[in-house]
Scaffold this motif. Sequence first.
Motif, PDB file in Angstrom:
ATOM      1  N   SER A 259      43.803  39.618  23.402  1.00 47.32           N
ATOM      2  CA  SER A 259      43.263  40.833  22.338  1.00 47.32           C
ATOM      3  C   SER A 259      44.274  40.640  20.639  1.00 47.32           C
ATOM      4  O   SER A 259      43.667  41.876  19.734  1.00 47.32           O
ATOM      5  N   TRP A 260      44.305  39.278  20.632  1.00 55.62           N
ATOM      6  CA  TRP A 260      44.395  39.500  18.748  1.00 55.62           C
ATOM      7  C   TRP A 260      42.552  38.736  18.080  1.00 55.62           C
ATOM      8  O   TRP A 260      43.176  38.411  17.176  1.00 55.62           O
ATOM      9  N   TYR A 261      41.833  38.622  19.229  1.00 58.15           N
ATOM     10  CA  TYR A 261      40.772  38.138  18.536  1.00 58.15           C
ATOM     11  C   TYR A 261      39.774  39.369  17.756  1.00 58.15           C
ATOM     12  O   TYR A 261      38.959  40.056  19.305  1.00 58.15           O
ATOM     13  N   PRO A 262      39.582  39.837  17.550  1.00 62.27           N
ATOM     14  CA  PRO A 262      38.175  41.167  16.715  1.00 62.27           C
ATOM     15  C   PRO A 262      36.964  40.214  17.508  1.00 62.27           C
ATOM     16  O   PRO A 262      36.747  41.284  18.061  1.00 62.27           O
ATOM     17  N   ASP A 263      36.703  39.393  17.633  1.00 61.47           N
ATOM     18  CA  ASP A 263      35.395  39.569  17.897  1.00 61.47           C
ATOM     19  C   ASP A 263      35.587  39.816  19.499  1.00 61.47           C
ATOM     20  O   ASP A 263      34.220  40.202  20.277  1.00 61.47           O
ATOM     21  N   ASN A 264      36.499  39.749  20.321  1.00 58.03           N
ATOM     22  CA  ASN A 264      36.097  40.007  22.014  1.00 58.03           C
ATOM     23  C   ASN A 264      35.971  41.446  21.966  1.00 58.03           C
ATOM     24  O   ASN A 264      36.279  41.769  22.607  1.00 58.03           O
ATOM     25  N   TYR A 265      35.801  42.197  20.401  1.00 55.45           N
ATOM     26  CA  TYR A 265      36.170  43.731  21.010  1.00 55.45           C
ATOM     27  C   TYR A 265      34.610  43.714  20.744  1.00 55.45           C
ATOM     28  O   TYR A 265      33.972  45.072  20.902  1.00 55.45           O
ATOM     29  N   ARG A 266      33.870  43.261  19.873  1.00 55.12           N
ATOM     30  CA  ARG A 266      33.266  43.304  19.500  1.00 55.12           C
ATOM     31  C   ARG A 266      31.815  42.964  20.640  1.00 55.12           C
ATOM     32  O   ARG A 266      31.191  43.183  21.148  1.00 55.12           O
ATOM     33  N   PRO A 291      60.490  37.062  13.823  1.00 56.64           N
ATOM     34  CA  PRO A 291      59.161  36.646  13.348  1.00 56.64           C
ATOM     35  C   PRO A 291      57.986  36.485  13.996  1.00 56.64           C
ATOM     36  O   PRO A 291      58.623  35.043  14.787  1.00 56.64           O
ATOM     37  N   TRP A 292      57.152  36.735  13.480  1.00 52.70           N
ATOM     38  CA  TRP A 292      55.702  36.371  14.256  1.00 52.70           C
ATOM     39  C   TRP A 292      55.074  35.379  14.026  1.00 52.70           C
ATOM     40  O   TRP A 292      55.539  34.775  12.777  1.00 52.70           O
ATOM     41  N   HIS A 293      54.764  34.014  14.861  1.00 53.80           N
ATOM     42  CA  HIS A 293      54.414  32.333  14.510  1.00 53.80           C
ATOM     43  C   HIS A 293      53.357  32.511  14.231  1.00 53.80           C
ATOM     44  O   HIS A 293      52.726  31.137  13.957  1.00 53.80           O
ATOM     45  N   GLY A 294      52.348  33.387  14.241  1.00 50.40           N
ATOM     46  CA  GLY A 294      50.884  33.066  14.071  1.00 50.40           C
ATOM     47  C   GLY A 294      50.176  32.787  15.245  1.00 50.40           C
ATOM     48  O   GLY A 294      50.442  32.809  16.300  1.00 50.40           O
ATOM     49  N   TYR A 295      49.245  32.229  15.031  1.00 50.98           N
ATOM     50  CA  TYR A 295      47.964  31.909  15.557  1.00 50.98           C
ATOM     51  C   TYR A 295      48.669  29.997  16.299  1.00 50.98           C
ATOM     52  O   TYR A 295      47.948  30.000  17.159  1.00 50.98           O
ATOM     53  N   LYS A 296      50.036  29.991  15.241  1.00 47.54           N
ATOM     54  CA  LYS A 296      50.135  28.529  15.757  1.00 47.54           C
ATOM     55  C   LYS A 296      49.228  27.563  15.573  1.00 47.54           C
ATOM     56  O   LYS A 296      48.229  27.252  14.630  1.00 47.54           O
ATOM     57  N   ASN A 297      48.975  26.375  16.618  1.00 44.36           N
ATOM     58  CA  ASN A 297      47.829  25.611  16.040  1.00 44.36           C
ATOM     59  C   ASN A 297      45.808  26.001  16.353  1.00 44.36           C
ATOM     60  O   ASN A 297      45.423  25.292  16.918  1.00 44.36           O
ATOM     61  N   LEU A 298      46.069  27.114  17.059  1.00 43.67           N
ATOM     62  CA  LEU A 298      45.421  28.081  17.850  1.00 43.67           C
ATOM     63  C   LEU A 298      43.718  28.416  16.338  1.00 43.67           C
ATOM     64  O   LEU A 298      44.528  28.805  15.235  1.00 43.67           O
ATOM     65  N   SER A 299      42.582  28.622  16.574  1.00 44.82           N
ATOM     66  CA  SER A 299      41.759  29.132  14.700  1.00 44.82           C
ATOM     67  C   SER A 299      41.790  30.327  14.877  1.00 44.82           C
ATOM     68  O   SER A 299      42.603  30.817  16.054  1.00 44.82           O
ATOM     69  N   THR A 300      42.564  30.938  13.771  1.00 44.80           N
ATOM     70  CA  THR A 300      42.712  32.226  12.863  1.00 44.80           C
ATOM     71  C   THR A 300      41.084  32.600  12.430  1.00 44.80           C
ATOM     72  O   THR A 300      40.916  31.771  12.281  1.00 44.80           O
ATOM     73  N   PRO A 301      41.182  33.760  13.231  1.00 44.14           N
ATOM     74  CA  PRO A 301      40.032  34.738  12.868  1.00 44.14           C
ATOM     75  C   PRO A 301      39.755  35.102  11.241  1.00 44.14           C
ATOM     76  O   PRO A 301      40.671  35.085  10.642  1.00 44.14           O
ATOM     77  N   SER A 302      38.970  34.385  10.680  1.00 48.54           N
ATOM     78  CA  SER A 302      38.817  35.126   8.795  1.00 48.54           C
ATOM     79  C   SER A 302      38.871  36.253   8.438  1.00 48.54           C
ATOM     80  O   SER A 302      39.573  36.591   7.382  1.00 48.54           O
ATOM     81  N   GLU A 303      38.902  37.077  10.207  1.00 45.50           N
ATOM     82  CA  GLU A 303      38.980  38.620   9.579  1.00 45.50           C
ATOM     83  C   GLU A 303      40.976  38.487   9.345  1.00 45.50           C
ATOM     84  O   GLU A 303      41.462  40.018   8.963  1.00 45.50           O
ATOM     85  N   ILE A 304      41.482  37.440   9.742  1.00 42.54           N
ATOM     86  CA  ILE A 304      43.095  38.114   9.874  1.00 42.54           C
ATOM     87  C   ILE A 304      43.497  37.927   8.697  1.00 42.54           C
ATOM     88  O   ILE A 304      43.190  36.577   8.309  1.00 42.54           O
ATOM     89  N   SER A 305      44.572  38.542   7.908  1.00 50.88           N
ATOM     90  CA  SER A 305      45.087  38.164   6.551  1.00 50.88           C
ATOM     91  C   SER A 305      47.100  38.459   7.471  1.00 50.88           C
ATOM     92  O   SER A 305      47.139  37.637   6.126  1.00 50.88           O
ATOM     93  N   LEU A 306      47.080  38.311   8.040  1.00 45.38           N
ATOM     94  CA  LEU A 306      48.632  38.488   8.267  1.00 45.38           C
ATOM     95  C   LEU A 306      49.650  37.198   8.627  1.00 45.38           C
ATOM     96  O   LEU A 306      48.351  36.337   8.582  1.00 45.38           O
TER      97      LEU A 306
END
Length: 376
Positions: A259-266, A291-306
């Motif tokens: 649910s964190w990946y915008p492409d899945n919603y598309r 604190p949120w640890h981010g996507y770690k070593n997973l690919s972070t979507p380009s649209e995500i600025s957090l």
Amino acid sequence: MRKLLCLTFSMALIASIAGYAMWTVDRPVGHYLSDLRITLAVNQGIRADRGNLLGIQPELFPTDYQSPQQLHRKLAAYLQQARDQGLLNDKTIVVLPEHVGTWLMVSGEKDELYQATSLEEAMNWLAVSNPLKFVRALISAKGESRLDDAHLRMKAKTMARDYQALFGGLAKEFGVTLVAGSIVLPEPTVSDGHLEIGRGALYNSTLVFGSDGLPIGQPQRQLSPTVHERGFIQPSLDQAINVIDTPAGRLGVLIGIDSWYPDNYRKLNAQGAQLIAVPAFVVGHGSWDKPWHGYKNLSTPSEISLKPGDLSEGDAWHRLTLIGQLPGSQAVTGMSVFLRGQFWDQGSAGQSFISSNGQTIADGNARGARLLNIWL
């Protein structure tokens, strides 16, 4: 004298092996009490004839999994309380959390497992109590965490059978569509209405059951397991995201951080998804507010600025779950439902929430089992 010693040793060894064999098959049935109470935390909207999304955030413990009947008793009690409050109808979609089916791996075990003080100790009891199943599973284990794989694989056939009987049975018993959280199984598929397993990698998957108790479509596999889970759960990046027709509308399911990946919603938008269910699980006491640890070593979507550390885990879930936020998602509404409880020394966090019209609706209280409802 030497012959006598050898004979005595041999007899003692045989007796020990026979005693161990008898011990492994002995499964005394205990009667653990469980808290069957649940609170209606959120009831949003006005009842109409379009149905509703009902999330059940259970509070579960190892003893709830002593048998499928024990787990049924607890989940049925939750659903009965929802029925008593007028929250169930033939257009209701019930959403359960991630891994609610995975813990069926400890069903039917010895008291020593449920009384263990740590997850590691419990898994040791699981292996010792099922030596042949464990060895066979270890031989065919995949991935880097072969022990974790073997623990999940060793009873997979029984787990699949119990998962369908339990959750399909609940859907039929209460006359609802049920998103049955998730379960980790090797290559799960549905054939002739039955959930079956393969011999390949483990996948974290969910099934949706109709009010007739039968699965709707094929299992939806998780596309992106967490970094920790990737040691034994295979990502399924090439699998399509299923959208199914329900009495309340077209439903899509995103498991956990999918649910964190915008492409899945598309992809869901392209299939006309109107409703989205997110079975989820967050490990660790208090981690929701850390604190949120981010996507770690997973690919972070380009649209995500957090950025990691800029916000809490809970705030990240709220921000990254795009249900009902145009143009990211064209769905009318959706729900993220988290597994709560204590599994030995492994605590849980996560506070279930509703996403609708760009808003996040939650009760902010993580204690106890919770019901969240939104009328469509």
